[in-house]
Motif scaffolding. Structure first.
Motif, PDB file in Angstrom:
ATOM      1  N   GLU A   1       5.492  24.232 -68.651  1.00  0.00           N
ATOM      2  CA  GLU A   1       4.370  23.292 -68.569  1.00  0.00           C
ATOM      3  C   GLU A   1       4.393  22.323 -69.748  1.00  0.00           C
ATOM      4  OE1 GLU A   1       1.165  26.054 -68.404  1.00  0.00           O
ATOM      5  OE2 GLU A   1       1.012  25.995 -66.220  1.00  0.00           O
ATOM      6  N   ARG A   2       4.755  22.838 -70.912  1.00  0.00           N
ATOM      7  CA  ARG A   2       4.865  21.968 -72.092  1.00  0.00           C
ATOM      8  C   ARG A   2       5.968  20.932 -71.900  1.00  0.00           C
ATOM      9  NH1 ARG A   2       7.886  22.632 -76.691  1.00  0.00           N
ATOM     10  NH2 ARG A   2       8.337  24.815 -76.179  1.00  0.00           N
ATOM     11  N   VAL A   3       7.090  21.362 -71.332  1.00  0.00           N
ATOM     12  CA  VAL A   3       8.195  20.436 -71.061  1.00  0.00           C
ATOM     13  C   VAL A   3       7.781  19.402 -70.019  1.00  0.00           C
ATOM     14  CG1 VAL A   3      10.532  20.238 -70.131  1.00  0.00           C
ATOM     15  CG2 VAL A   3       9.963  22.106 -71.691  1.00  0.00           C
ATOM     16  N   ARG A   4       7.095  19.868 -68.992  1.00  0.00           N
ATOM     17  CA  ARG A   4       6.638  18.948 -67.948  1.00  0.00           C
ATOM     18  C   ARG A   4       5.710  17.880 -68.532  1.00  0.00           C
ATOM     19  NH1 ARG A   4       4.580  18.983 -62.192  1.00  0.00           N
ATOM     20  NH2 ARG A   4       2.963  17.388 -62.264  1.00  0.00           N
TER      21      ARG A   4
ATOM     22  N   GLU B   1       4.672  12.240 -70.217  1.00  0.00           N
ATOM     23  CA  GLU B   1       4.318  11.262 -71.255  1.00  0.00           C
ATOM     24  C   GLU B   1       5.458  10.279 -71.488  1.00  0.00           C
ATOM     25  OE1 GLU B   1       3.212  13.373 -74.731  1.00  0.00           O
ATOM     26  OE2 GLU B   1       1.366  14.209 -73.888  1.00  0.00           O
ATOM     27  N   VAL B   2       6.683  10.793 -71.535  1.00  0.00           N
ATOM     28  CA  VAL B   2       7.844   9.917 -71.733  1.00  0.00           C
ATOM     29  C   VAL B   2       7.948   8.896 -70.605  1.00  0.00           C
ATOM     30  CG1 VAL B   2      10.372   9.867 -71.766  1.00  0.00           C
ATOM     31  CG2 VAL B   2       9.134  11.581 -73.099  1.00  0.00           C
TER      32      VAL B   2
ATOM     33  N   GLY C   1       6.798  13.954 -56.818  1.00  0.00           N
ATOM     34  CA  GLY C   1       7.225  12.582 -56.576  1.00  0.00           C
ATOM     35  C   GLY C   1       7.383  11.724 -57.812  1.00  0.00           C
ATOM     36  N   LEU C   2       7.396  12.326 -59.001  1.00  0.00           N
ATOM     37  CA  LEU C   2       7.539  11.541 -60.230  1.00  0.00           C
ATOM     38  C   LEU C   2       8.993  11.257 -60.576  1.00  0.00           C
ATOM     39  CD1 LEU C   2       4.827  13.220 -62.475  1.00  0.00           C
ATOM     40  CD2 LEU C   2       4.666  11.081 -61.206  1.00  0.00           C
TER      41      LEU C   2
END
Length: 237
Positions: free
Chosen positions: A10-13, A18-19, A58-59
Motif C-alpha cells: 500500500e505504501r508503494v502504491r 503521487e509520482v 486503470g492508472l
C-alpha cells in the motif's frame, strides 16, 4: 504492517500514485520493478502487487516485454444511443475526425445481413479516426444503404454523421443492437490510433434502427482501451 498500520505494498502504491499525479505524462514509462524495489527498499513481489492494483484501477497498463506505462484518463460511455460527437460534447471535449474516407462499395455478407441487403447491394462506407480534443480515440467504419442516402458518398456535412443523416435525409436512429468484444489492436489499427500495437481495445459492432425497426446503419468501431470505458447501471430483480 508498518508502524502506521499501512502495508508495504500500500505504501508503494501510494508513492506511485503521487509520482504519476505530480508529473508523469500519459503513456510515459514507469521504472522497472527491479529499480522500484531497490529505490523503495522493498522486494519485487511487493512492487508487483502494487502495480497489479494500479493496473486493475486503470492508472497504469502493461505491455509484455516493454514495461509498465501511465494510462491516460478514460472517457466513460453509458449505454445510451448517442453519437461519438454527442458523447464528447457532453464531456466538454471537442469531437473531430482524422483520415476521413467515404466511398461506395458492395455491402458484403456481414453488412448485407445486418442491413437486410443483398451482399452485392451498394452501400456508402465511411471510415474515420474519431478524436477528442485532437487525441485519436476510435477507428470507426460505418455502412449505410446507398439508395437511402443519395449524395452522401460525396462527403459528410459537419462532423456528426447522425446529425447529417437527420437534416439531409430525414433519417433518425432510435435504437440499436450492440455487441462489445475485448480485442487487441493490430499494427495498422494502432498506427491509426497513435498507440502501441497489441494494446487492449474494445470492438463495438452496432446496427441502428429507425422507429419502424428498419435497419439504417451497420458500424464496427475499435476504441482504445486506455482512453475509453463503458458504464453499465444494473439493479437487483
Amino acid at each position: 504492517m508498518t508502524i502506521e498500520g499501512v502495508t508495504k505494498h500500500e505504501r508503494v502504491r501510494r508513492h506511485l500514485e503521487e509520482v504519476i499525479q505530480q508529473g508523469l505524462a500519459p503513456h510515459e514509462k514507469l521504472p522497472t520493478e527491479r529499480d522500484l524495489a531497490e529505490s523503495l527498499e522493498v522486494n519485487r513481489q511487493t512492487v508487483r502487487r502494487a502495480l497489479d492494483e494500479l493496473e486493475r484501477d486503470g492508472l497504469v497498463y502493461r505491455l509484455q516485454g516493454a514495461g509498465t506505462f501511465v494510462s491516460a484518463s478514460r472517457i466513460s460511455k453509458a449505454f445510451e444511443l448517442t453519437s461519438f460527437s454527442e458523447d464528447m460534447l457532453a464531456r466538454n471535449m471537442r469531437p473531430g475526425s482524422l483520415s476521413v474516407d467515404v466511398s461506395t462499395a458492395a455491402a458484403g455478407q456481414t453488412t448485407g445481413y445486418a442491413l437486410n441487403l443483398s451482399p452485392q447491394s451498394p452501400v456508402v462506407r465511411i471510415r474515420r479516426v474519431r478524436t477528442a480534443d485532437d487525441i485519436p480515440i476510435c477507428l470507426e467504419v460505418c455502412s449505410i444503404a446507398a439508395d437511402a442516402v443519395p449524395g452522401l458518398e460525396e462527403g459528410i456535412v459537419g462532423d456528426s454523421l447522425y446529425e447529417d443523416l437527420r437534416t439531409r435525409f430525414g433519417i433518425s436512429a432510435v435504437r440499436a443492437d450492440q455487441e462489445i468484444h475485448a480485442v487487441v489492436l493490430d499494427e495498422e489499427q494502432a498506427a491509426a490510433l497513435q498507440t502501441p500495437p497489441f494494446s487492449p481495445a474494445f470492438l463495438v459492432k452496432r446496427t441502428t434502427y429507425d422507429a419502424r425497426s428498419r435497419p439504417l446503419e451497420y458500424a464496427e468501431s475499435v476504441y482504445r482501451g486506455d482512453r475509453y470505458s463503458y458504464l453499465l447501471s444494473i439493479s437487483r430483480p
